[in-house]
Structure formats: C-alpha cells, structure tokens
Design a protein around this motif. Structure first.
Motif, short mmCIF file in Angstrom:
data_model
loop_
_atom_site.label_atom_id
_atom_site.label_comp_id
_atom_site.label_asym_id
_atom_site.label_seq_id
_atom_site.Cartn_x
_atom_site.Cartn_y
_atom_site.Cartn_z
N MET A 100 36.43 38.07 38.64
CA MET A 100 36.03 36.70 38.84
C MET A 100 34.80 36.67 39.76
O MET A 100 34.77 37.33 40.78
N ALA A 101 33.80 35.90 39.37
CA ALA A 101 32.56 35.80 40.15
C ALA A 101 32.77 34.94 41.40
O ALA A 101 33.51 33.96 41.38
N LYS A 102 32.13 35.35 42.46
CA LYS A 102 32.14 34.55 43.69
C LYS A 102 31.32 33.28 43.45
O LYS A 102 30.57 33.17 42.49
N GLU A 156 36.24 27.54 41.45
CA GLU A 156 37.40 26.66 41.61
C GLU A 156 37.75 26.47 43.08
O GLU A 156 38.05 25.36 43.52
N ASP A 163 35.53 32.73 46.97
CA ASP A 163 35.96 33.73 46.00
C ASP A 163 35.80 33.27 44.56
O ASP A 163 35.79 34.09 43.64
N SER A 164 35.66 31.95 44.33
CA SER A 164 35.52 31.42 42.97
C SER A 164 34.93 30.02 43.02
O SER A 164 34.97 29.35 44.06
N GLU A 215 27.58 29.68 40.94
CA GLU A 215 28.40 30.84 40.63
C GLU A 215 27.56 32.09 40.80
O GLU A 215 26.42 32.17 40.36
#
Length: 96
Positions: A1-3, A64, A61-62, A94
């Motif tokens: 998952m991309a930061k 979201e 961290d994401s 992102e």
C-alpha cells in the motif's frame, strides 16, 4: 500500500492567535490519526510562483488514513479553531 502525504501551503496568516489555537489541537489529532510530521516551517527558498509562507508536510500510511484523520472530529475541531485565521492550500497526495 502506498503512503500518503498532506502538503499544506499557507498563502497568508491573518491571525497568529487563531493559528496557535489550531496548532494546539491539530498536532495531537494528526498524530492520533497516524500522521508523522516530516517538515514544517518557512521555505528556505521559493521558485516560480511560490510564496514565502509556512509549509507543512505530513506522512500517513495510506490515503484512507490521511482522509480519515482530516475528517475526524478532533481535526475538525482544530479547523474550527483556525477559522479565518489563515488562508492555505491542503492537498492529499498518494506516494509513488
């Protein structure tokens, strides 16, 4: 998952007291949401149409997590404290 990153570029600070009230609430709200402050302050140098105003870079961290932090009641309370005390541009980006 991309930061993900919050990039907040201030255009003008109109009320230093409101900005201080915002910072007192925003820092803990952002940290509680998993945000990590990478840089904050006045740019060392600006180019093109950049403004010599405060800039803040926060890592999550994401996407979201970044969005949930922004929309949280704690961060919304910080925004209410800021009110019209500053003009800024906040972007969620992102990472690659």
């Amino acid at each position: 998952m991309a930061k993900a990153y919050w990039v907040s570029a201030y255009r003008a600070v109109k009320d230093a007291d409101k900005l201080a009230a915002y910072a007192k609430l925003a820092g803990p709200a952002i940290s509680a949401g998993g945000g990590r402050f990478l840089a904050r302050g006045v740019p060392a140098k600006v180019y093109e149409h950049g403004l010599q105003e405060r800039t803040v870079l926060i890592e999550f961290d994401s996407v979201e997590q970044a969005l949930a932090t922004h929309d949280s009641p704690e961060y919304q309370a910080a925004l209410a404290a800021l009110g019209d005390g500053a003009e800024r541009d906040l972007r969620v980006i992102e990472g690659a």
